[in-house]
Design a protein around this motif. Structure first.
Motif, PDB file in Angstrom:
ATOM      1  N   LEU A  71      15.825  48.191  50.637  1.00 58.03           N
ATOM      2  CA  LEU A  71      14.579  48.617  50.432  1.00 58.03           C
ATOM      3  C   LEU A  71      13.676  48.285  51.493  1.00 58.03           C
ATOM      4  O   LEU A  71      13.809  47.269  52.043  1.00 58.03           O
ATOM      5  N   GLN A  79      12.667  46.342  38.950  1.00 55.75           N
ATOM      6  CA  GLN A  79      12.594  47.685  39.381  1.00 55.75           C
ATOM      7  C   GLN A  79      13.821  47.866  40.502  1.00 55.75           C
ATOM      8  O   GLN A  79      14.205  48.970  40.647  1.00 55.75           O
ATOM      9  N   GLU A  83      16.186  51.142  40.279  1.00 54.44           N
ATOM     10  CA  GLU A  83      16.606  51.754  41.654  1.00 54.44           C
ATOM     11  C   GLU A  83      18.192  51.829  41.784  1.00 54.44           C
ATOM     12  O   GLU A  83      18.394  53.020  42.106  1.00 54.44           O
ATOM     13  N   ARG A  86      19.184  54.449  39.429  1.00 53.86           N
ATOM     14  CA  ARG A  86      18.644  55.859  40.030  1.00 53.86           C
ATOM     15  C   ARG A  86      19.827  56.455  41.151  1.00 53.86           C
ATOM     16  O   ARG A  86      20.008  57.403  40.995  1.00 53.86           O
TER      17      ARG A  86
END
Length: 321
Positions: A71, A79, A83, A86
């Protein structure tokens, strides 16, 4: 590109591993996920912010099932896990903290249970808990009939930890369920407990506890973790804001057994003036008060040593599994 196993009837499982600045540990975690006997598996690592050493370490693992993403900015553990999900492709998600390990049959055994029960169940298993003072198997017991998840996790019947436990690296959850709960981004602490309690309060979501020992959880190591950040005011505010998630006397149990460990010696009198009234209003049990005062009297490392002595190091060396 994900390479599926030849047996396409098996659901794809995604191992999601968040990490930051711990290349040696995350490589160990990744290798334990790739060593699963379950064949239809991908490993998704989320590197929480720029971290060249971790990128280089993961680049040395040559396995098409591994994907990793660095990231551009740190988003925090909660989070980062979101992620990872996702970006994953699996029907089922197994979270693995970068300092923990899975035993080889972890996913096989949990998928067998999941196929039997259905996607509305979160499958939880026992784990080997490894600390500098001892190694043991947790949890010692599973929920009783009619016992809520909050009461199971937070209403202790003994002084030391290990009686009741769910740990992130030990459970399997369907992507359908995870999309309903997710980890709450921005939480400084209690991310895992927050997810368990919210999931338990949603209709149609159930927990199943399996006898198998399927993961290794390393605790009290000399490495920084979110749970080591001591901020009793933040914890008290979080508990107060989410009091609707705690059933029975479990809010009192949480304050007594978890929140109290964050109180520095100079803040004990202030904290007691806040904790005791809340505990009284929430049906605190005698053992809650006993645990609270024990934790306040026996601080930090001394408490861990006493705990290890009382547990007595198990005759079997679980850490070697």
């Amino acid at each position: 590109m994900i390479k599926f196993s030849p047996n396409s009837s098996l659901p794809l499982v995604s191992a999601v591993i968040p990490t930051r600045n711990r290349p040696e540990l995350v490589v160990r975690a990744v290798r334990s996920a790739l060593a699963q006997t379950y064949p239809n598996l991908e490993v998704v690592v989320i590197i929480d912010g720029p971290d060249r050493s971790t990128v280089e370490a993961l680049s040395d693992i040559y396995d098409d099932r591994l994907r990793f993403f660095e990231l551009s900015n740190s988003v925090g553990g909660a989070q980062a896990r979101n992620e990872g999900v996702r970006r994953s492709c699996g029907e089922w998600i197994g979270f693995l903290d970068d300092d923990d390990e899975w035993l080889p049959d972890k996913i096989w055994k949990q998928i067998e249970i999941a196929n039997r029960l259905g996607k509305e169940f979160i499958i939880c298993s026992r784990m080997i808990v490894i600390s500098p003072n001892t190694n043991d198997v947790w949890p010692k017991r599973f929920p009783k009939n009619g016992e809520s998840i909050s009461e199971y996790l937070l209403n202790r019947t003994r002084f030391f930890k290990g009686e009741a436990q769910i740990q992130t690296s030990s459970f399997l959850i369907s992507k359908d369920i995870f999309d309903r709960v997710k980890f709450r981004s921005g939480l400084k602490k209690h991310q895992d407990l927050d997810l368990y309690l919210r999931a338990a309060n949603l209709d149609g979501i159930k927990f199943f506890f399996d006898e198998n020992i399927l993961s290794k959880w390393y605790i009290e190591q000399s490495i920084p973790t979110v749970s080591q950040n001591k901020d009793w005011r933040y914890t008290l505010d979080w508990a107060s804001e989410n009091s609707h998630l705690f059933e029975g006397s479990s809010l009192s149990g949480f304050l007594a057994s978890q929140a109290s460990t964050e109180i520095p010696p100079e803040s004990i009198s202030i904290a007691l003036r806040l904790y005791i009234p809340i505990m009284m209003r929430n049906n605190a049990r005698p053992i809650d008060y006993a645990i609270l005062f024990l934790i306040l009297l026996i601080r930090g490392e001394y408490r861990r040593k006493v705990s290890g002595f009382i547990r007595n190091i198990p005759k079997r060396n679980y850490a070697s599994l």
